[in-house]
Design an enzyme around this catalytic site. Structure first.
Site, PDB file in Angstrom:
ATOM      1  N   CYS B 100      11.656  14.980  57.394  1.00  6.26           N
ATOM      2  CA  CYS B 100      11.733  15.363  55.976  1.00  6.26           C
ATOM      3  C   CYS B 100      10.731  14.609  55.115  1.00  6.26           C
ATOM      4  CB  CYS B 100      13.146  15.141  55.450  1.00  6.26           C
ATOM      5  SG  CYS B 100      13.677  13.415  55.475  1.00  6.26           S
ATOM      6  N   HIS B 240      17.868  11.705  53.216  1.00  8.46           N
ATOM      7  CA  HIS B 240      17.007  12.886  53.239  1.00  8.46           C
ATOM      8  C   HIS B 240      15.951  12.755  52.148  1.00  8.46           C
ATOM      9  CE1 HIS B 240      15.820  16.844  54.325  1.00  8.46           C
ATOM     10  NE2 HIS B 240      16.329  17.475  53.282  1.00  8.46           N
ATOM     11  N   ASN B 258      13.686  21.672  48.890  1.00  8.15           N
ATOM     12  CA  ASN B 258      14.119  21.171  50.202  1.00  8.15           C
ATOM     13  C   ASN B 258      13.198  21.726  51.285  1.00  8.15           C
ATOM     14  OD1 ASN B 258      15.628  19.882  52.130  1.00  8.15           O
ATOM     15  ND2 ASN B 258      17.569  20.874  51.604  1.00  8.15           N
TER      16      ASN B 258
END
Lengths: 120, 362
Positions: B100, B240, B258
């Protein structure tokens, strides 16, 4: 010894007061979107006057330090600001470019000395 | 069933009892096991950075101190709609790899490129594979142990990151396989910094560009469909990294991009309430992007009588200052720019913080 001038000389004006203009940056947009009326000559104030949409029709220099002039169509000879070596040389390069390309010029002058110039 | 024995219907019932701040539903991630969900995360706080627990505490403190509004910033902002233009690149999918950080940082720099070029349609697309399978890998990081943001941004500083086509991303640990001419294809940034004040985050977002951030993910987040996310149920699953692209003071949320594909959340985006899960404990700002302006015309020049002060107007880009480190550099570059303008020849210019540092005239 006073700097020599090109033919049809203007009266030598006192040198501009030294100001820190290194931070000055361009604000004009290209002519298509800028207000560039023919022969637009603004009123001179403390910051000088903007003269717009002119042509550089001649150049002049002599073997003297920081002494470079441009002939402005419809106006006459104007000396380039000679406060600094790099400033007068940069303005000379722009004046030469305008002469070569017949490009449109906007300039700011104080006491008949050009201190800022756009070439389009 | 989605998670921990809760169906999306049951999760929505829990949400309703909490005032229904957001809506849950079946998403590509809602049926994943705990281990599989962890593989979709990958933010690990760096050695000198706050832990995720500390980030949560910091965010809660910021909300209590600063409230919802920020002086000097508009009440809301979204880089997907700035003057009707969307400066954010398409949502991607990191798949089953804890990469991520590569996606969050690449998204922020891609946004900065579009903003700097003033072109919402710029096709910029960086290789997350370069960031993760080359740079992170060289630091001992991989799909299972993730990464943190500072070294990713340092990778953007040096050596810079190539375009996606040079090393396309696929999920799963692999060797660094850059294209042959990769060094000619990198884009770099001059610097970055951390913002720890929420008002400054909003000012940066509304004037400069997207931010990179990190937060704690709980199981319920995987079932997010829409609304303003707040943690209501489910266990902690990991850290994250995402890209923050806007905010809204009226309803009190950040807007984030995202990297779980467009079928998750609101087309791949989510809103998260101020102060939640450590989202706004600190964010990372990309100061600028070093850009090559390729095959452009010089259509204007500007100079003053001051020391080394000359500018060139680059077609489609705007004014850029001629490098002024010394006389030789200044006059060499100005001469070349003047020649290019006079001959109406195309140029390629390397731009660092709006200063021209390298020139080709063709």
């Amino acid at each position: 010894m006073a700097d020599t001038k090109p033919q049809e000389p203007m009266t030598e004006e006192e040198v501009l007061e030294e100001t820190n203009r290194d931070e000055l940056r361009p604000s004009d947009e290209p002519p298509a979107s800028a207000v560039t009326e023919e022969g637009d000559e603004g009123e001179e104030d403390a910051l000088g006057a903007w003269v717009r949409n002119k042509k550089i029709v001649s150049l002049w220099s002599i073997n003297q330090n920081r002494n470079s002039w441009v002939g402005v169509g419809g106006v006459g000879w104007r000396k380039l600001d000679n406060s600094t070596d790099s400033g007068v040389t940069a303005l000379t390069i722009l004046g030469a470019n305008a002469r070569q390309t017949k490009g449109s010029v906007n300039y700011n002058e104080t006491k008949k000395k050009i201190n800022m110039m756009y070439v389009w | 069933m989605t998670q921990e024995g809760l169906s999306s219907t049951q999760l929505n019932a829990v949400l309703k009892s909490e005032g229904a701040p957001w809506q849950a539903g079946d998403t590509p991630l809602s049926d994943l096991s705990e281990d599989e969900l962890k593989q979709r995360l990958g933010y690990e706080p760096g050695p000198d950075e706050p832990s995720l627990d500390e980030r949560i505490a910091l965010s809660t403190g910021h909300l209590a101190e600063a409230g919802l509004t920020a002086a000097g910033a508009p009440a809301s902002f979204d880089w997907r709609n700035r003057g009707g233009k969307n400066y954010i690149t398409p949502v991607k999918n990191q798949g089953g790899c804890g990469s991520c950080v590569a996606f969050g940082t690449a998204a922020a720099v891609e946004g900065m490129v579009r903003i700097r070029r003033n072109n919402a349609n710029d096709p910029v697309d960086f290789s997350e594979a370069h960031l993760f399978y080359c740079i992170a890998k060289s630091q001992g990081r991989h799909c299972r142990n993730g990464w943190w943001i500072a070294p990713a941004l340092d990778g953007f500083k040096k050596p810079g990151i190539v375009d996606e086509a040079c090393f396309p991303y696929t999920a799963g640990n692999q060797n660094c396989k850059l294209c042959k001419n990769w060094q000619c294809r990198v884009t770099s940034i001059p610097s970055w910094h951390v913002i720890k004040n929420t008002a400054a985050m909003k000012r940066w977002l509304s004037t400069r560009g997207p931010l990179v951030t990190a937060f704690a993910v709980y199981q319920d987040f995987s079932s997010y469909k829409s609304g303003i996310y707040k943690h209501v149920t489910g266990r902690y699953r990991g850290g994250h990294c995402v890209c923050c692209i806007g905010y809204n003071d009226t309803e009190g949320y950040w807007i984030c991009k995202n990297s779980w594909g467009t079928r998750w959340g609101e087309g791949g985006y989510f809103k998260i309430a101020y102060g939640q899960c450590g989202i706004d404990a600190a964010m990372w700002a990309v100061d600028n992007v070093n850009l090559w302006h390729k095959h452009k015309k010089i259509i204007g020049l500007f100079a003053t009588g001051g020391t080394r002060n000359a500018w060139a107007y680059i077609q489609g880009v705007g004014w850029r200052r001629v490098s002024y480190e010394n006389d030789t550099i200044f006059f060499t570059m100005l001469t070349q720019l003047s020649a290019a303008k006079a001959a109406k020849r195309p140029v390629s210019l390397f731009d660092v913080n709006n200063v021209i540092k390298e020139i080709y005239v063709f």
